[in-house]
Write a protein that holds these residues in place. Sequence first.
Motif, PDB file in Angstrom:
ATOM      1  N   LEU A   1       0.829  -1.196   0.000  1.00 39.42           N
ATOM      2  CA  LEU A   1       0.000   0.000   0.000  1.00 39.42           C
ATOM      3  C   LEU A   1       0.868   1.253   0.000  1.00 39.42           C
ATOM      4  CD1 LEU A   1      -2.738  -1.066   2.577  1.00 39.42           C
ATOM      5  CD2 LEU A   1      -2.775  -1.268   0.072  1.00 39.42           C
ATOM      6  N   THR A   2       0.457   2.222  -0.758  1.00 41.02           N
ATOM      7  CA  THR A   2       1.205   3.471  -0.875  1.00 41.02           C
ATOM      8  C   THR A   2       0.585   4.541   0.030  1.00 41.02           C
ATOM      9  OG1 THR A   2      -0.164   4.135  -2.751  1.00 41.02           O
ATOM     10  CG2 THR A   2       1.893   2.959  -3.235  1.00 41.02           C
ATOM     11  N   PRO A   3       1.334   5.629   0.315  1.00 40.20           N
ATOM     12  CA  PRO A   3       0.772   6.709   1.136  1.00 40.20           C
ATOM     13  C   PRO A   3      -0.569   7.187   0.582  1.00 40.20           C
ATOM     14  CG  PRO A   3       3.105   7.041   0.866  1.00 40.20           C
ATOM     15  CD  PRO A   3       2.743   5.882  -0.024  1.00 40.20           C
ATOM     16  N   GLY A   4      -1.539   7.322   1.471  1.00 38.41           N
ATOM     17  CA  GLY A   4      -2.880   7.741   1.065  1.00 38.41           C
ATOM     18  C   GLY A   4      -3.851   6.584   0.899  1.00 38.41           C
ATOM     19  N   SER A   5      -3.343   5.349   0.844  1.00 39.18           N
ATOM     20  CA  SER A   5      -4.218   4.181   0.688  1.00 39.18           C
ATOM     21  C   SER A   5      -5.138   4.050   1.895  1.00 39.18           C
ATOM     22  CB  SER A   5      -3.383   2.905   0.540  1.00 39.18           C
ATOM     23  OG  SER A   5      -2.590   2.955  -0.633  1.00 39.18           O
ATOM     24  N   PHE A   6      -6.407   3.805   1.631  1.00 39.41           N
ATOM     25  CA  PHE A   6      -7.417   3.740   2.689  1.00 39.41           C
ATOM     26  C   PHE A   6      -7.362   2.373   3.361  1.00 39.41           C
ATOM     27  CE2 PHE A   6     -11.907   3.042   4.046  1.00 39.41           C
ATOM     28  CZ  PHE A   6     -11.971   4.066   4.986  1.00 39.41           C
ATOM     29  N   LEU A   7      -7.312   2.372   4.688  1.00 39.83           N
ATOM     30  CA  LEU A   7      -7.246   1.132   5.460  1.00 39.83           C
ATOM     31  C   LEU A   7      -8.600   0.746   6.031  1.00 39.83           C
ATOM     32  CD1 LEU A   7      -3.904   1.773   7.401  1.00 39.83           C
ATOM     33  CD2 LEU A   7      -4.258   0.142   5.532  1.00 39.83           C
ATOM     34  N   GLY A   8      -9.460   1.729   6.255  1.00 41.96           N
ATOM     35  CA  GLY A   8     -10.778   1.449   6.797  1.00 41.96           C
ATOM     36  C   GLY A   8     -11.135   2.402   7.922  1.00 41.96           C
ATOM     37  N   THR A   9     -12.344   2.248   8.452  1.00 41.05           N
ATOM     38  CA  THR A   9     -12.786   3.038   9.603  1.00 41.05           C
ATOM     39  C   THR A   9     -12.541   2.215  10.863  1.00 41.05           C
ATOM     40  OG1 THR A   9     -15.014   2.134   9.501  1.00 41.05           O
ATOM     41  CG2 THR A   9     -14.566   4.120   8.201  1.00 41.05           C
ATOM     42  N   VAL A  10     -12.685   2.852  12.005  1.00 40.93           N
ATOM     43  CA  VAL A  10     -12.557   2.112  13.267  1.00 40.93           C
ATOM     44  C   VAL A  10     -13.560   0.966  13.296  1.00 40.93           C
ATOM     45  CG1 VAL A  10     -12.851   2.249  15.771  1.00 40.93           C
ATOM     46  CG2 VAL A  10     -11.646   4.076  14.557  1.00 40.93           C
ATOM     47  N   GLU A  11     -14.781   1.240  12.818  1.00 40.26           N
ATOM     48  CA  GLU A  11     -15.825   0.219  12.826  1.00 40.26           C
ATOM     49  C   GLU A  11     -15.469  -0.960  11.921  1.00 40.26           C
ATOM     50  OE1 GLU A  11     -16.293   3.451  12.510  1.00 40.26           O
ATOM     51  OE2 GLU A  11     -17.312   3.890  14.400  1.00 40.26           O
ATOM     52  N   SER A  12     -15.012  -0.661  10.694  1.00 44.18           N
ATOM     53  CA  SER A  12     -14.695  -1.752   9.764  1.00 44.18           C
ATOM     54  C   SER A  12     -13.485  -2.549  10.233  1.00 44.18           C
ATOM     55  CB  SER A  12     -14.454  -1.199   8.361  1.00 44.18           C
ATOM     56  OG  SER A  12     -13.291  -0.385   8.324  1.00 44.18           O
ATOM     57  N   LEU A  13     -12.501  -1.874  10.839  1.00 44.50           N
ATOM     58  CA  LEU A  13     -11.326  -2.577  11.352  1.00 44.50           C
ATOM     59  C   LEU A  13     -11.688  -3.429  12.559  1.00 44.50           C
ATOM     60  CD1 LEU A  13      -8.586   0.210  11.052  1.00 44.50           C
ATOM     61  CD2 LEU A  13      -8.891  -1.806   9.602  1.00 44.50           C
ATOM     62  N   THR A  14     -12.660  -2.952  13.345  1.00 45.67           N
ATOM     63  CA  THR A  14     -13.149  -3.740  14.484  1.00 45.67           C
ATOM     64  C   THR A  14     -13.738  -5.049  14.004  1.00 45.67           C
ATOM     65  OG1 THR A  14     -13.612  -1.767  15.807  1.00 45.67           O
ATOM     66  CG2 THR A  14     -14.794  -3.775  16.395  1.00 45.67           C
ATOM     67  N   ASP A  15     -14.531  -4.980  12.933  1.00 46.60           N
ATOM     68  CA  ASP A  15     -15.124  -6.193  12.358  1.00 46.60           C
ATOM     69  C   ASP A  15     -14.061  -7.079  11.718  1.00 46.60           C
ATOM     70  OD1 ASP A  15     -17.613  -5.328  13.144  1.00 46.60           O
ATOM     71  OD2 ASP A  15     -18.081  -4.380  11.208  1.00 46.60           O
ATOM     72  N   GLN A  16     -13.136  -6.458  11.010  1.00 43.46           N
ATOM     73  CA  GLN A  16     -12.119  -7.219  10.288  1.00 43.46           C
ATOM     74  C   GLN A  16     -11.221  -8.023  11.231  1.00 43.46           C
ATOM     75  OE1 GLN A  16      -9.710  -4.825   7.675  1.00 43.46           O
ATOM     76  NE2 GLN A  16      -8.160  -6.418   7.403  1.00 43.46           N
ATOM     77  N   TYR A  17     -10.794  -7.383  12.323  1.00 39.96           N
ATOM     78  CA  TYR A  17      -9.857  -8.051  13.234  1.00 39.96           C
ATOM     79  C   TYR A  17     -10.553  -8.683  14.433  1.00 39.96           C
ATOM     80  CZ  TYR A  17      -6.230  -5.786  10.488  1.00 39.96           C
ATOM     81  OH  TYR A  17      -5.412  -5.394   9.455  1.00 39.96           O
ATOM     82  N   ARG A  18     -11.893  -8.510  14.520  1.00 40.00           N
ATOM     83  CA  ARG A  18     -12.706  -9.144  15.553  1.00 40.00           C
ATOM     84  C   ARG A  18     -12.200  -8.831  16.964  1.00 40.00           C
ATOM     85  NH1 ARG A  18     -14.149 -15.117  12.923  1.00 40.00           N
ATOM     86  NH2 ARG A  18     -15.023 -14.279  10.977  1.00 40.00           N
ATOM     87  N   VAL A  19     -11.992  -7.551  17.177  1.00 38.16           N
ATOM     88  CA  VAL A  19     -11.594  -7.057  18.502  1.00 38.16           C
ATOM     89  C   VAL A  19     -12.478  -5.863  18.846  1.00 38.16           C
ATOM     90  CG1 VAL A  19      -9.197  -7.856  18.345  1.00 38.16           C
ATOM     91  CG2 VAL A  19      -9.819  -5.577  17.476  1.00 38.16           C
ATOM     92  N   SER A  20     -12.320  -5.351  20.042  1.00 36.98           N
ATOM     93  CA  SER A  20     -13.133  -4.220  20.474  1.00 36.98           C
ATOM     94  C   SER A  20     -12.663  -2.919  19.829  1.00 36.98           C
ATOM     95  CB  SER A  20     -13.071  -4.087  21.993  1.00 36.98           C
ATOM     96  OG  SER A  20     -11.760  -3.707  22.398  1.00 36.98           O
ATOM     97  N   ARG A  21     -13.517  -1.924  19.843  1.00 39.36           N
ATOM     98  CA  ARG A  21     -13.179  -0.605  19.297  1.00 39.36           C
ATOM     99  C   ARG A  21     -11.996   0.007  20.052  1.00 39.36           C
ATOM    100  NH1 ARG A  21     -17.496   2.268  16.636  1.00 39.36           N
ATOM    101  NH2 ARG A  21     -16.884   4.158  17.755  1.00 39.36           N
ATOM    102  N   SER A  22     -11.948  -0.226  21.368  1.00 41.45           N
ATOM    103  CA  SER A  22     -10.847   0.348  22.156  1.00 41.45           C
ATOM    104  C   SER A  22      -9.504  -0.232  21.743  1.00 41.45           C
ATOM    105  CB  SER A  22     -11.090   0.111  23.651  1.00 41.45           C
ATOM    106  OG  SER A  22     -11.135  -1.279  23.948  1.00 41.45           O
ATOM    107  N   VAL A  23      -9.484  -1.520  21.408  1.00 40.08           N
ATOM    108  CA  VAL A  23      -8.237  -2.154  20.952  1.00 40.08           C
ATOM    109  C   VAL A  23      -7.801  -1.540  19.623  1.00 40.08           C
ATOM    110  CG1 VAL A  23      -7.207  -4.294  20.096  1.00 40.08           C
ATOM    111  CG2 VAL A  23      -8.563  -4.314  22.189  1.00 40.08           C
ATOM    112  N   ILE A  24      -8.745  -1.360  18.704  1.00 40.69           N
ATOM    113  CA  ILE A  24      -8.429  -0.761  17.404  1.00 40.69           C
ATOM    114  C   ILE A  24      -7.932   0.667  17.592  1.00 40.69           C
ATOM    115  CG2 ILE A  24      -9.398   0.106  15.235  1.00 40.69           C
ATOM    116  CD1 ILE A  24      -8.891  -2.877  15.217  1.00 40.69           C
ATOM    117  N   ARG A  25      -8.601   1.431  18.436  1.00 41.16           N
ATOM    118  CA  ARG A  25      -8.185   2.817  18.661  1.00 41.16           C
ATOM    119  C   ARG A  25      -6.764   2.874  19.221  1.00 41.16           C
ATOM    120  NH1 ARG A  25     -13.679   3.759  20.693  1.00 41.16           N
ATOM    121  NH2 ARG A  25     -14.844   5.006  19.159  1.00 41.16           N
TER     122      ARG A  25
END
Length: 249
Positions: free
Chosen positions: A40-64
């Motif tokens: 991934l290059t600079p500027g590439s979108f990784l996701g929102t806190v919500e989508s990353l929470t679902d993707q990695y199956r952890v809590s929002r606080s862990v993602i933050r």
Amino acid sequence: MQLTMPELTAKVTNAMVSPSSPQSAKIAEQICNRIQKEKLTPGSFLGTVESLTDQYRVSRSVIREAVGTLRGLGIVTGRPKVGISVAQGDIASILQKVLIPQMSQQKGWMEIARFRVVIEIGSMPLVVENIQPDLLNRLQEIVFEQSELLKNQKLEPEFLLQEFAKKDMLFHEILLTAADQNLISQFHQVVVNYFQQGIQHFPPPTDLFVEHHQQIVDAIKARDPILAVERMTRHLQPVLTMISSLREH
């Protein structure tokens, strides 16, 4: 093979993560692995806190917390309601954040000192190949300026050491600039900034320092990379000796 910025940031972060790290650190590592794997290059979108929470199956606080760590290292950036993206590559900034805790211990300082030696000796062939006349002339001027400092017997020893060290660092900075390799130059600038913190370990400046600098300049003028490496190695030998003596205490 030269590492890309994503690959470098992944390696930096991986080095900071151990098996006993908290969950957020492991998520940070996984995000960096993704950046590396997908290139991934600079500027590439990784996701929102919500989508990353679902993707990695952890809590929002862990993602933050994971994102906060990566943001602090300059690896990602994010805005509310927009999401998290790969940050613009800034090797110097990342190195600074990694090296700051290293400098709090003598062992870390010694590692940085060794790092400096490796960079400078290994870069000499590139310096010989790429140096421009104006930079070569500036190196010669610094040799003269250092010689004049040593001749001035009115200077206080502490002031002499500080001024001589400034010119010494400038001499080596110009050498790495002359190598015409931006990555090498960035690494060196960061390393030297922290290396200066150990100036109290240095012996008083002598004519031998000036002589070594002149010999390095002469080798570059002769366009002899082997001789330049040999002379730089000899010049930096006291640094290695100093490190060895510190390790014994």
